[in-house]
Design a protein around this motif. Sequence first.
Motif, mmCIF file in Angstrom:
data_model
loop_
_atom_site.group_PDB
_atom_site.id
_atom_site.type_symbol
_atom_site.label_atom_id
_atom_site.label_comp_id
_atom_site.label_asym_id
_atom_site.label_seq_id
_atom_site.Cartn_x
_atom_site.Cartn_y
_atom_site.Cartn_z
ATOM 1 N N SER A 187 -14.912 -25.902 -29.055
ATOM 2 C CA SER A 187 -16.107 -25.439 -28.294
ATOM 3 C C SER A 187 -16.718 -24.277 -29.084
ATOM 4 O O SER A 187 -17.850 -23.919 -28.585
ATOM 5 N N ARG A 188 -16.128 -23.951 -29.916
ATOM 6 C CA ARG A 188 -16.710 -22.769 -30.843
ATOM 7 C C ARG A 188 -16.222 -22.857 -32.214
ATOM 8 O O ARG A 188 -15.274 -23.581 -32.714
ATOM 9 N N SER A 238 -19.155 -26.905 -29.899
ATOM 10 C CA SER A 238 -19.763 -26.240 -28.973
ATOM 11 C C SER A 238 -19.544 -26.916 -27.602
ATOM 12 O O SER A 238 -18.639 -28.010 -27.690
ATOM 13 N N THR A 239 -19.496 -26.242 -26.623
ATOM 14 C CA THR A 239 -19.001 -26.689 -25.389
ATOM 15 C C THR A 239 -19.853 -27.912 -25.006
ATOM 16 O O THR A 239 -18.983 -28.840 -24.387
ATOM 17 N N ASP A 298 -11.960 -19.604 -34.995
ATOM 18 C CA ASP A 298 -12.681 -20.077 -33.752
ATOM 19 C C ASP A 298 -12.286 -21.358 -33.412
ATOM 20 O O ASP A 298 -12.402 -21.829 -32.142
ATOM 21 N N SER A 350 -10.496 -22.863 -29.898
ATOM 22 C CA SER A 350 -11.342 -23.074 -28.504
ATOM 23 C C SER A 350 -11.102 -24.594 -28.168
ATOM 24 O O SER A 350 -11.983 -25.212 -27.769
#
Length: 294
Positions: A225-226, A236-237, A273, A277
């Motif tokens: 998500s990141r 991304s979410t 990241d 995530s």
Amino acid sequence: MKFLGSTFLVTISAVCGVWARTNFAGLTLSNSGNTGAYSCRTQDQWNAIARDTKNAGFGAIRILGFDCNSLDLASQAAANEGLQVMAGIYVDGTIASSIVQINNDVQTFRAAYGKYGAGRYLGLTVGNEVNDDPGNIMAKVYDVRGYLQSIGIFTPVSTVHTWVAIRSSPILCGADFVGANAHAFYDGGRQSFQAGDFVFKTVVPELKRVCPGKKVYITESGWPSRGGSFGAAIASTGDQRNALLNLNCACRDDTSVSVFAFEYDDQAWKSNDNERSFGVFGKYDLNGDVFAPC
């Protein structure tokens, strides 16, 4: 039961609906909580994970190592909620450099098997993407399986590797099942809405071709998500949600393959990241959104 009328039927329908929407076989998770440094989960935390996992409709959890007393804690939590466990012996380095730890972990598994029973364990894996010659990996897998069978434990035993490593080295197909990690994000040519198609139209056919007749577990598949993009893949979410939705629906369409979503929660201690995530809980409503279309 007739006298209960529509209230009973509505309740049953609601319960069945929650389970029916989840087509993943299980959920992979770390032995650490989501902290800046690797930190062992407590029994209460494992219990909460098991409750979350069951409420979201997953039938099993997968752990990648026995550090932090995690096999016992996870097995107890799973038993409380009626979940199964895919137990994983972690190999740090080569098989040869980890031989003492592997053998100790086999004894840990033996004790857990005696405590929680044969039905608690879907399988036992020796290593996750081990950086060693495939022949060395499989020799130890066969050694572990032979030992366990000699003492009356017939839990399926294998190893886990990337799907491309298995495609390149079919010797990795040789144990009781095929355990493959497959992330569309790291393919680089896929967008999030193609995650399920990637697994079931690219990865699974190749695994079935090189490992004919073997049960296939996709032991990790998810989306970050990141973090940075990887080719066409955006982290991304929203993209993570799309990937999980697409994977869930694809799982519905081929039940011969068991897929473990990756992973329960974010892991802040990891190196970048993207890797930090992949966690799926706490970012959106899984049952009401991600799993609902299927």
